[in-house]
Design an enzyme around this catalytic site. Structure first.
Site, PDB file in Angstrom:
ATOM      1  N   HIS A  17      27.442  36.228  32.808  1.00  0.00           N
ATOM      2  CA  HIS A  17      27.705  35.514  34.068  1.00  0.00           C
ATOM      3  C   HIS A  17      27.515  34.005  33.902  1.00  0.00           C
ATOM      4  CE1 HIS A  17      27.066  35.828  38.720  1.00  0.00           C
ATOM      5  NE2 HIS A  17      28.050  35.014  38.374  1.00  0.00           N
ATOM      6  N   LYS A  56      37.021  39.523  45.700  1.00  0.00           N
ATOM      7  CA  LYS A  56      36.358  38.256  45.377  1.00  0.00           C
ATOM      8  C   LYS A  56      35.219  37.983  46.364  1.00  0.00           C
ATOM      9  CE  LYS A  56      39.529  36.794  42.261  1.00  0.00           C
ATOM     10  NZ  LYS A  56      40.297  38.006  41.923  1.00  0.00           N
ATOM     11  N   TYR A 101      38.289  37.501  30.888  1.00  0.00           N
ATOM     12  CA  TYR A 101      39.267  36.856  31.771  1.00  0.00           C
ATOM     13  C   TYR A 101      39.447  35.386  31.392  1.00  0.00           C
ATOM     14  CZ  TYR A 101      40.592  33.831  35.626  1.00  0.00           C
ATOM     15  OH  TYR A 101      41.155  32.822  36.357  1.00  0.00           O
ATOM     16  N   LYS A 143      42.674  33.293  29.936  1.00  0.00           N
ATOM     17  CA  LYS A 143      43.238  32.112  30.594  1.00  0.00           C
ATOM     18  C   LYS A 143      43.191  30.898  29.657  1.00  0.00           C
ATOM     19  CE  LYS A 143      44.410  31.508  34.444  1.00  0.00           C
ATOM     20  NZ  LYS A 143      45.757  31.577  35.074  1.00  0.00           N
ATOM     21  N   ALA A 194      53.315  36.456  45.264  1.00  0.00           N
ATOM     22  CA  ALA A 194      52.893  37.370  46.338  1.00  0.00           C
ATOM     23  C   ALA A 194      51.384  37.634  46.256  1.00  0.00           C
ATOM     24  CB  ALA A 194      53.662  38.684  46.264  1.00  0.00           C
ATOM     25  N   ILE A 225      46.700  32.766  45.884  1.00  0.00           N
ATOM     26  CA  ILE A 225      47.018  31.332  45.881  1.00  0.00           C
ATOM     27  C   ILE A 225      48.534  31.153  45.915  1.00  0.00           C
ATOM     28  CG2 ILE A 225      46.556  29.089  44.817  1.00  0.00           C
ATOM     29  CD1 ILE A 225      44.247  30.283  43.299  1.00  0.00           C
ATOM     30  N   GLY A 226      49.230  32.019  45.169  1.00  0.00           N
ATOM     31  CA  GLY A 226      50.689  31.918  45.082  1.00  0.00           C
ATOM     32  C   GLY A 226      51.355  32.007  46.451  1.00  0.00           C
ATOM     33  N   TYR A 239      24.937  39.375  42.898  1.00  0.00           N
ATOM     34  CA  TYR A 239      24.576  39.559  41.491  1.00  0.00           C
ATOM     35  C   TYR A 239      23.338  38.726  41.143  1.00  0.00           C
ATOM     36  CZ  TYR A 239      29.453  41.219  41.078  1.00  0.00           C
ATOM     37  OH  TYR A 239      30.640  41.875  41.239  1.00  0.00           O
ATOM     38  N   THR A 250      42.278  27.461  35.038  1.00  0.00           N
ATOM     39  CA  THR A 250      41.038  27.644  35.818  1.00  0.00           C
ATOM     40  C   THR A 250      39.902  26.807  35.241  1.00  0.00           C
ATOM     41  OG1 THR A 250      39.298  29.243  36.339  1.00  0.00           O
ATOM     42  CG2 THR A 250      40.619  29.743  34.422  1.00  0.00           C
ATOM     43  N   ASP A 251      38.945  26.468  36.091  1.00  0.00           N
ATOM     44  CA  ASP A 251      37.757  25.750  35.590  1.00  0.00           C
ATOM     45  C   ASP A 251      36.922  26.638  34.664  1.00  0.00           C
ATOM     46  OD1 ASP A 251      36.619  27.474  37.477  1.00  0.00           O
ATOM     47  OD2 ASP A 251      35.481  25.917  38.529  1.00  0.00           O
ATOM     48  N   GLU A 252      37.175  27.956  34.718  1.00  0.00           N
ATOM     49  CA  GLU A 252      36.372  28.865  33.881  1.00  0.00           C
ATOM     50  C   GLU A 252      36.636  28.687  32.392  1.00  0.00           C
ATOM     51  OE1 GLU A 252      35.718  32.884  34.743  1.00  0.00           O
ATOM     52  OE2 GLU A 252      35.721  32.616  36.904  1.00  0.00           O
ATOM     53  N   ILE A 284      56.059  39.280  34.323  1.00  0.00           N
ATOM     54  CA  ILE A 284      56.364  38.118  33.484  1.00  0.00           C
ATOM     55  C   ILE A 284      56.490  38.482  32.005  1.00  0.00           C
ATOM     56  CG2 ILE A 284      55.489  36.306  35.013  1.00  0.00           C
ATOM     57  CD1 ILE A 284      52.883  36.336  33.332  1.00  0.00           C
TER      58      ILE A 284
HETATM   59  O1  DAU Z   1      36.377  29.348  39.049  1.00  0.00           O
HETATM   60  C1  DAU Z   1      37.682  29.810  39.234  1.00  0.00           C
HETATM   61  C2  DAU Z   1      37.673  31.296  39.156  1.00  0.00           C
HETATM   62  O2  DAU Z   1      37.042  31.787  40.322  1.00  0.00           O
HETATM   63  C3  DAU Z   1      39.053  31.907  39.002  1.00  0.00           C
HETATM   64  O3  DAU Z   1      39.614  31.474  37.798  1.00  0.00           O
HETATM   65  C4  DAU Z   1      38.952  33.428  39.012  1.00  0.00           C
HETATM   66  O4  DAU Z   1      40.233  34.013  38.938  1.00  0.00           O
HETATM   67  C5  DAU Z   1      38.259  33.868  40.260  1.00  0.00           C
HETATM   68  O5  DAU Z   1      38.098  35.279  40.246  1.00  0.00           O
HETATM   69  C6  DAU Z   1      36.921  33.180  40.434  1.00  0.00           C
HETATM   70  O6  DAU Z   1      35.960  33.693  39.486  1.00  0.00           O
HETATM   71  P1  DAU Z   1      34.455  33.998  39.900  1.00  0.00           P
HETATM   72  O7  DAU Z   1      33.911  35.013  38.992  1.00  0.00           O
HETATM   73  O8  DAU Z   1      33.676  32.744  40.075  1.00  0.00           O
HETATM   74  O9  DAU Z   1      34.731  34.606  41.381  1.00  0.00           O
HETATM   75  P2  DAU Z   1      34.114  35.849  42.145  1.00  0.00           P
HETATM   76  O10 DAU Z   1      34.584  35.770  43.562  1.00  0.00           O
HETATM   77  O11 DAU Z   1      34.311  37.128  41.439  1.00  0.00           O
HETATM   78  O12 DAU Z   1      32.553  35.540  42.134  1.00  0.00           O
HETATM   79  C7  DAU Z   1      32.023  34.342  42.679  1.00  0.00           C
HETATM   80  C8  DAU Z   1      30.529  34.362  42.438  1.00  0.00           C
HETATM   81  O13 DAU Z   1      29.956  35.398  43.243  1.00  0.00           O
HETATM   82  C9  DAU Z   1      30.171  34.693  41.008  1.00  0.00           C
HETATM   83  O14 DAU Z   1      29.013  33.955  40.649  1.00  0.00           O
HETATM   84  C10 DAU Z   1      29.833  36.186  41.047  1.00  0.00           C
HETATM   85  C11 DAU Z   1      29.276  36.370  42.437  1.00  0.00           C
HETATM   86  N1  DAU Z   1      29.523  37.704  43.066  1.00  0.00           N
HETATM   87  C12 DAU Z   1      30.800  38.159  43.102  1.00  0.00           C
HETATM   88  C13 DAU Z   1      31.109  39.380  43.663  1.00  0.00           C
HETATM   89  C14 DAU Z   1      32.530  39.892  43.701  1.00  0.00           C
HETATM   90  C15 DAU Z   1      28.478  38.429  43.615  1.00  0.00           C
HETATM   91  O15 DAU Z   1      27.312  37.993  43.600  1.00  0.00           O
HETATM   92  N2  DAU Z   1      28.766  39.635  44.176  1.00  0.00           N
HETATM   93  C16 DAU Z   1      30.040  40.152  44.217  1.00  0.00           C
HETATM   94  O16 DAU Z   1      30.234  41.292  44.739  1.00  0.00           O
END
Ligand code: DAU
Length: 394
Positions: A330, A243, A204, A208, A9, A12-13, A261, A180-182, A117
C-alpha cells in the site's frame, strides 16, 4: 475535430465525453464494457451501441467466470446481448460499419463502439476517422490487480501499444495518454515532479508505468504527437463503487461497515473529475507535445478524514468504520508538484467545496449504483473475495 475517447463509458472517460458533447465536438467512444464500462454513463446522449463483427475473435470465451459465458451458436448480436443482458437492457446494439459509424456521428455527434483496444483491426478502422485520441481505457483498480494482474498487463500495456501503432499509421494530430500519479510510487517527504524517476509498487501502477513509458517512447522514436497526463485520485459522479469514495457512500447509505485499510492515515490527493476534464482541454490547447504533465487536486487528505467527512454529510455514525488488514504494498502517500500545468492556467476545486455535491449525486442517483450492485456478479465475487481475505483487524 473528431475525438476517439477510449474507455469513454467508464468513470473519468464518460465525464469527459459529456463535456466534449456539450461543446459540440464529434466523439467516437471505444469501450470494452468490462465490469466498469457502463452504457448508463452515457444514457443522456445515446441508446445506441455499435458492435464490430470481429468481436468474438478477439474475446475468447472465458470459461472460468460464469458471467462471461457466451453461447457461440447464436448470432453475434444475440450473443453480446446475452452476455450483458441486464447491462444493455433497454439499449440497442447494432452492427458497426463505416456507414453506421458515419451516420451516427452525423446525427448525434457520437458513436459508441463496443470493443477492446487490443483489437488491432477495429482500432485501425476507427483511427482513420479521428483527429485527437484521448486514451483512458485501462484496468484501474489496485486491489483487483493484486488478486490477478493479467488483464492489467494485457489492456494497459498491450492495448496501449495497439493504439499507438494505429495512431502512428494515421494522421492523428494529438494523442493524449491518461496515466496516473501512481507511476511514481509512494511519496514520502516530497512532491514528485514530472522528471522524477518512476517507481511503481503494485501490478496496476506497474502496468500503467509500462504504458506511460511506451507512449513517451513513441514520441521519441517515431515523432508521434503525444502528451502524457498524470492525474491524482479522481472523484465525482459515475465512479464505479469499488473505489474509496463511492464505497463509503454506497455502504453508508445501506448502513454497512466501511472497510478502512490499516490505520487509515494513508494520504491521497483528491482531484474533482471535472477538473481533470478541464486539464485535458487545457493541454490539448496549450500543452507542449512530447511532455508529461502532473495534475494535482491540491487536496491531500488522510483516508480516515475523507471517510469521516462523508459519514458526517450523510448523518451516519462513525461506528460503521471497520479497520481491516492493510492492502499489500500500500502506497502511504501520493503527492505531486503540478506547477507545470498551473502555469498553463489550471486550477482545481477544494475537496470540501465539492464533496457535498458529489455525495448528493450518489444519494439522488441510487438507480445508477444499485443496478450495478445488483447485476454485477463479477463485482460481487470480487467483494466477497477481497474483503473476506482482508477482514481481520490490523
Ligand atoms: O492516484 C490515482 C489512482 O487512484 C488511479 O490511478 C487508480 O486507478 C485509482 O484506483 C486510485 O487508486 P487508489 O488505490 O488510491 O484508490 P482507491 O479508491 O482504491 O483507494 C484510495 C485509498 O483508500 C487507498 O489508500 C486505499 C484506501 N481504501 C480503499 C478502499 C477501496 C480503503 O481504506 N478501503 C477501501 O475499501
Amino acid at each position: 475535430m473528431t475525438y476517439l475517447v477510449t474507455g469513454g463509458a467508464g468513470f473519468i472517460g464518460s465525464n469527459y465525453v459529456r463535456n466534449l458533447l456539450k461543446n459540440g465536438e464529434r466523439v467516437i467512444v471505444l469501450d470494452a464494457f468490462t465490469y466498469a464500462g457502463n452504457p448508463d454513463n452515457l444514457k443522456e446522449f445515446t441508446d445506441r451501441f455499435f458492435l464490430p463483427k470481429s468481436y468474438t475473435e478477439v474475446h475468447p470465451i472465458r470459461a472460468d467466470t460464469s458471467s462471461w459465458r457466451i453461447d457461440v451458436d447464436q448470432s453475434w448480436v444475440e450473443m453480446t446481448k446475452n452476455r450483458w443482458k441486464r447491462k444493455f437492457e433497454g439499449y440497442k446494439i447494432t452492427e458497426l460499419t463505416q456507414k453506421s459509424l458515419d451516420s451516427s456521428l452525423k446525427d448525434t455527434n457520437l458513436a459508441v463502439v463496443i470493443g477492446n483496444i487490443v483489437d488491432r483491426d477495429l482500432v485501425q478502422f476507427l483511427m482513420k476517422s479521428v483527429d485527437v485520441v484521448i486514451h483512458f481505457a485501462a484496468e484501474t483498480h489496485v486491489d483487483r490487480s493484486i488478486l490477478r494482474a493479467d488483464e492489467f498487463v494485457k489492456t494497459d500495456i498491450y492495448g496501449t501499444y495497439v493504439l499507438l501503432e494505429a495512431a502512428r499509421s494515421s494522421k492523428v494530430e494529438k494523442f493524449v495518454h491518461v496515466s496516473t500519479d501512481e507511476v511514481y510510487g509512494q511519496a514520502m517527504d516530497k512532491k514528485f515532479k514530472e522528471e522524477d524517476p518512476i517507481n511503481p509498487r503494485n501490478p496496476y501502477s506497474a502496468s500503467k508505468a509500462g504504458a506511460d513509458r511506451l507512449v513517451w517512447a513513441y514520441s521519441q522514436t517515431y515523432g508521434l504527437p503525444v502528451i502524457i497526463l498524470r492525474p491524482s485520485n479522481n472523484f465525482g459522479p459515475y465512479q464505479y463503487p469499488e473505489k474509496l469514495i463511492p464505497v463509503v457512500i454506497t455502504r453508508a447509505l445501506r448502513n454497512e461497515e466501511i472497510p478502512v485499510y490499516g490505520d487509515g492515515r494513508q494520504v491521497r490527493d483528491w482531484l474533482y473529475v471535472q477538473d481533470t476534464a478541464k486539464a485535458i482541454d487545457l493541454v490539448i490547447e496549450k500543452g507542449r507535445i512530447g511532455e508529461v504533465y502532473n495534475i494535482a487536486g491540491r487536496n491531500e487528505r488522510e483516508n480516515i478524514y475523507v471517510v469521516k467527512t462523508i459519514l458526517k454529510l450523510l448523518n451516519k455514525s462513525e461506528r460503521l468504520i471497520k479497520h481491516v488488514k492493510d492492502r499489500p504494498g500500500h502506497d502511504r502517500r501520493y503527492a505531486l508538484d503540478d506547477i507545470k500545468i498551473r502555469e498553463l492556467g489550471f486550477s482545481s476545486a477544494r475537496f470540501e467545496d465539492v464533496i457535498e455535491d458529489v455525495v448528493k449525486w450518489y444519494v439522488d442517483n441510487k438507480w445508477w449504483w444499485e443496478k450495478i450492485l445488483e447485476m454485477d456478479t463479477e463485482y460481487k465475487a470480487f467483494v466477497e473475495r477481497w474483503y473476506s481475505e482482508n477482514a481481520e483487524q490490523p
